[in-house]
Design a protein around this motif. Structure first.
Motif, PDB file in Angstrom:
ATOM      1  N   PRO A   1       0.840  -1.205   0.000  1.00  0.00           N
ATOM      2  CA  PRO A   1       0.000   0.000   0.000  1.00  0.00           C
ATOM      3  C   PRO A   1       0.871   1.250   0.000  1.00  0.00           C
ATOM      4  O   PRO A   1       1.955   1.274   0.590  1.00  0.00           O
ATOM      5  N   LYS A   2       0.390   2.284  -0.668  1.00  0.00           N
ATOM      6  CA  LYS A   2       1.156   3.530  -0.718  1.00  0.00           C
ATOM      7  C   LYS A   2       0.198   4.712  -0.615  1.00  0.00           C
ATOM      8  O   LYS A   2      -0.984   4.608  -0.948  1.00  0.00           O
ATOM      9  N   TRP A   3       0.768   5.817  -0.145  1.00  0.00           N
ATOM     10  CA  TRP A   3      -0.031   7.028   0.032  1.00  0.00           C
ATOM     11  C   TRP A   3      -0.361   7.637  -1.319  1.00  0.00           C
ATOM     12  O   TRP A   3       0.482   7.685  -2.217  1.00  0.00           O
ATOM     13  N   LEU A   4      -1.588   8.105  -1.446  1.00  0.00           N
ATOM     14  CA  LEU A   4      -2.030   8.802  -2.650  1.00  0.00           C
ATOM     15  C   LEU A   4      -2.619  10.141  -2.221  1.00  0.00           C
ATOM     16  O   LEU A   4      -3.648  10.188  -1.532  1.00  0.00           O
ATOM     17  N   ALA A   5      -1.958  11.220  -2.585  1.00  0.00           N
ATOM     18  CA  ALA A   5      -2.414  12.563  -2.219  1.00  0.00           C
ATOM     19  C   ALA A   5      -3.326  13.111  -3.309  1.00  0.00           C
ATOM     20  O   ALA A   5      -2.964  13.099  -4.491  1.00  0.00           O
TER      21      ALA A   5
ATOM     22  N   LEU B   1      -4.542  28.837   4.838  1.00  0.00           N
ATOM     23  CA  LEU B   1      -4.181  27.423   4.809  1.00  0.00           C
ATOM     24  C   LEU B   1      -4.955  26.727   3.705  1.00  0.00           C
ATOM     25  O   LEU B   1      -6.047  27.168   3.320  1.00  0.00           O
ATOM     26  N   ARG B   2      -4.384  25.639   3.211  1.00  0.00           N
ATOM     27  CA  ARG B   2      -5.113  24.786   2.282  1.00  0.00           C
ATOM     28  C   ARG B   2      -4.913  23.334   2.698  1.00  0.00           C
ATOM     29  O   ARG B   2      -3.923  22.987   3.338  1.00  0.00           O
ATOM     30  N   TYR B   3      -5.844  22.474   2.321  1.00  0.00           N
ATOM     31  CA  TYR B   3      -5.881  21.098   2.777  1.00  0.00           C
ATOM     32  C   TYR B   3      -6.035  20.149   1.588  1.00  0.00           C
ATOM     33  O   TYR B   3      -6.471  20.548   0.498  1.00  0.00           O
ATOM     34  N   ARG B   4      -5.668  18.900   1.829  1.00  0.00           N
ATOM     35  CA  ARG B   4      -5.885  17.856   0.836  1.00  0.00           C
ATOM     36  C   ARG B   4      -6.134  16.530   1.555  1.00  0.00           C
ATOM     37  O   ARG B   4      -5.753  16.337   2.704  1.00  0.00           O
ATOM     38  N   VAL B   5      -6.782  15.627   0.843  1.00  0.00           N
ATOM     39  CA  VAL B   5      -7.044  14.301   1.369  1.00  0.00           C
ATOM     40  C   VAL B   5      -5.892  13.381   0.943  1.00  0.00           C
ATOM     41  O   VAL B   5      -5.515  13.354  -0.231  1.00  0.00           O
ATOM     42  N   VAL B   6      -5.328  12.644   1.894  1.00  0.00           N
ATOM     43  CA  VAL B   6      -4.260  11.686   1.616  1.00  0.00           C
ATOM     44  C   VAL B   6      -4.779  10.293   1.965  1.00  0.00           C
ATOM     45  O   VAL B   6      -5.137  10.026   3.112  1.00  0.00           O
ATOM     46  N   LEU B   7      -4.839   9.425   0.970  1.00  0.00           N
ATOM     47  CA  LEU B   7      -5.400   8.087   1.149  1.00  0.00           C
ATOM     48  C   LEU B   7      -4.294   7.038   1.115  1.00  0.00           C
ATOM     49  O   LEU B   7      -3.292   7.186   0.408  1.00  0.00           O
TER      50      LEU B   7
END
Length: 648
Positions: A417-421, A435-441
């Motif tokens: 498994p690996k992180w996907l931003a 600020l800004r945000y993102r989902v990291v799966l």
């Protein structure tokens, strides 16, 4: 057919028996011998009165020289047209290869000194065909007259080409101020049909090393044919290229080198057949498995070095894909009955009453890695089953009639498994710094959201952002956090966990905030769970079965300002109310500077945000009266010390 047989008998009956064979025309290198018979009839007999066969089919020593050259040199003592000449052979005459044509050394004079060469002389230098009575007769590689059997490219008579491999390549010179020469290619002992062509200003030269370690060198300074370590070499030198040919087999290791001679680059193309030096060799049968009463014995295969004539490790033979290890042979042995038995004991087929030894393996171990490729192993042993069904271990050679089953195999070769931003959210402000945000799966090899990614390599989910538009006063100076759904989604994904085969803490979803505005709290259940692989079900375990820190089960939450508190700054309204302030930026402004200490040490307390007036250029604290043109930010509280107090 009976009439044909009688006619052949009648024809042969007219001839006397064949006489004995004559002495061979040569002592080595392949000669010819003949036998005669006499016609017993007064009439003409059908058929030939002479027959030939090859003889002395052993290679001549290198110092013996060429047989045709010997016949030419025999005329050196005889005057030709009143003058003595040193005669050299003319080989490969396409019109009459079996006449003795010779050329005078140092002259263009070519003379046929004899209409026929001696029997056994080769018709052509690169062929086994030989001249007999002035006619070229076909000779196969089996050294038999009239045979069409030929050598393959490896030099094996009637072979299939499996004992060597074709090597083809190209070398390009790379000039360097520190190098005067370079190695083009190393050609090992036993190689055949070597051909190199150099194009360019540079020159080829040779280095050799025999199996005994003796080294020599040849500069290839002129065109000609010569011997080097008993290998015949043909070299041609032209102004713009050089050609090197060695028919082989090489009697030493040859290293072809290039000596730089000009500023232009040179290229060398080479091709040769390299022998497969290590070959499988079948062994004799091993000792019988029983001394009487019927047993079995097997052969095996060992890797043999053709150069050193020694047995070496199997890995050398596995290097060549062309090498196929011969399968062991099985045979019965010692079939006589044992002395203790009453009479002869019949040996029954092994597969019915006496099963052959077989490979038996243990179960595979667990994979060494859960993903990314690991290995698992097992032990494999040779066992034998007797007539009563009892199984016992035996020597491995008894099972070698079938391939040994693998003891190691790859496993879990799919990617870890690996992180996907995902993409960044818009900045939380419309001017200045926010600020800004993102989902990291965490994504597995199937593209599904899972757990197991390393927290150390997780990309950050929040970063500062700057909107180049200037901010005009008045404006709110709240610590800007992300609005839903970005903050909630990023926070939930960050804290998610997946049940695995190792006991681990699995937190459930957070409850809703305890208040509808201001600062409240959220709670959740945290369980210790494990995935049962055989049933693919989840089981709850006692909390102490899970290792590592337990995730928190309570946290503070903020549900927005309550009635009466300051509302969010709306740029459009500010622009209408304070249009006259759009031409300049305020020098002083309110900013948050951390929080006060918690009001309680345990059981839940409150911290209040500290607000100060700052000089925006020097970032130094200023008198609060200088910030009167800016609206003071609202009071901001947060929960703290949420751990329960110890019992008193």
């Amino acid at each position: 057919s009976s009439r044909t047989a009688r006619s052949e008998e009648d024809r042969d009956s007219l001839w006397d028996a064949w006489g004995s064979w004559s002495e061979c025309s040569r002592t080595c290198g392949g000669g010819a011998s003949y036998s005669l018979r006499r016609c017993l009839s007064s009439k003409t007999c059908e058929g030939r009165n002479i027959r030939y066969r090859t003889c002395s089919n052993v290679d001549c020593p290198p110092e013996a020289g060429d047989f045709r050259a010997q016949q030419c040199s025999a005329h050196n003592d005889v005057k030709y047209q009143g003058q003595f000449y040193e005669w050299l052979p003319i080989s490969n005459d396409p019109d009459n290869p079996c006449s003795l044509k010779c050329q005078a050394r140092g002259a263009a004079l070519v003379v046929e000194l004899a209409p026929k060469v001696l029997d056994g002389t080769r018709c052509y230098t690169e062929s086994l065909d030989m001249c007999i009575s002035g006619l070229c007769q076909i000779v196969g590689c089996d050294r038999q007259l009239g045979s069409a059997v030929k050598e393959d490219n490896c030099g094996v008579c009637n072979g299939d080409g499996s004992t060597c491999r074709l090597i083809r390549g190209q070398y390009k010179s790379q000039l360097s101020a520190n190098k005067l020469d370079d190695t083009v290619v190393a050609i090992p002992y036993g190689s055949r049909q070597v051909r190199l062509v150099l194009k360019g200003p540079d020159h080829l030269y040779l280095e050799t090393k025999t199996l005994q370690g003796v080294k020599s060198e040849n500069n290839l300074s002129s065109t000609g044919s010569f011997l080097m370590d008993n290998s015949s070499i043909d070299f041609q030198k032209f102004p713009d290229k050089e050609i090197l040919r060695i028919s082989g087999p090489l009697t030493a290791d040859f290293t072809i080198k290039i000596r730089y001679a000009g500023a232009a680059d040179s290229s060398v193309q080479f091709i040769f057949y390299q022998p497969i030096i290590h070959r499988w060799r079948e062994t004799d049968f091993f000792p019988c498995s029983a001394s009487c009463g019927g047993g079995y014995q097997l052969t095996s295969a060992e890797c043999f070095d053709l150069r050193t004539k020694r047995v070496v490790a199997d890995q050398y033979c596995h290097y060549y894909p062309e090498n196929i290890k011969p399968k062991p042979k099985l045979q019965e042995c010692n079939l006589d009955p044992c002395p203790a038995s009453d009479g002869y004991k019949q040996i029954m087929p092994y597969d019915l009453y006496h099963p052959l030894p077989r490979w038996e393996s243990t179960p595979w171990t667990a994979c060494s890695s859960s993903c990314g490729g690991g290995i698992q192993s097992r032990s494999v042993s040779c066992v034998e089953e007797d007539i009563q069904g009892h199984i016992s271990p035996v020597e491995e050679w008894k099972c070698m009639y079938t391939p040994k089953t693998p003891v190691v195999q790859p496993c879990n070769i799919f990617d870890c498994p690996k992180w996907l931003a995902q993409e960044w959210s818009p900045c939380t402000v419309t001017c200045g710094q926010g600020l800004r945000y993102r989902v990291v799966l965490c994504i597995d090899h199937r593209g599904m959201h899972t757990g197991g990614c390393s927290p150390k390599t997780k990309p950050h989910i929040k970063e500062e952002c700057i909107v180049p538009t200037p901010c005009y006063k008045p404006k709110e100076k709240l610590p800007i956090e992300a609005k839903l759904p970005w903050y909630k989604q990023a926070q939930e994904l960050e804290e998610g966990a997946v049940v695995s085969e190792e006991p681990s803490f699995i937190p459930e979803a957070w409850s809703t905030c305890s208040v509808t505005c201001g600062v409240g709290s959220q709670v959740r259940h945290v369980k210790c769970q494990v995935l049962l692989s055989f049933s693919q079900s989840v089981a709850d375990l006692p909390i102490d079965e899970c290792e590592g820190p337990k995730p928190v089960s309570q946290r503070a939450c903020y549900s927005g300002p309550c009635s009466g508190e300051a509302t969010e700054y709306i740029p459009e309204e500010t622009e209408l109310l304070y249009g006259s302030l759009q031409e300049f930026d305020e020098l002083y402004d309110w900013e948050y500077e951390g929080f006060t200490e918690c009001s309680e040490s345990c059981g839940g307390g409150v911290q209040e945000a500290v607000v100060t007036c700052l000089n925006k250029q020097t970032r130094e604290t200023a008198d609060e009266t200088l910030c009167v043109t800016s609206r003071r930010p609202p009071q901001l509280l947060k929960a703290c010390s949420l751990d329960p107090c110890p019992p008193r």
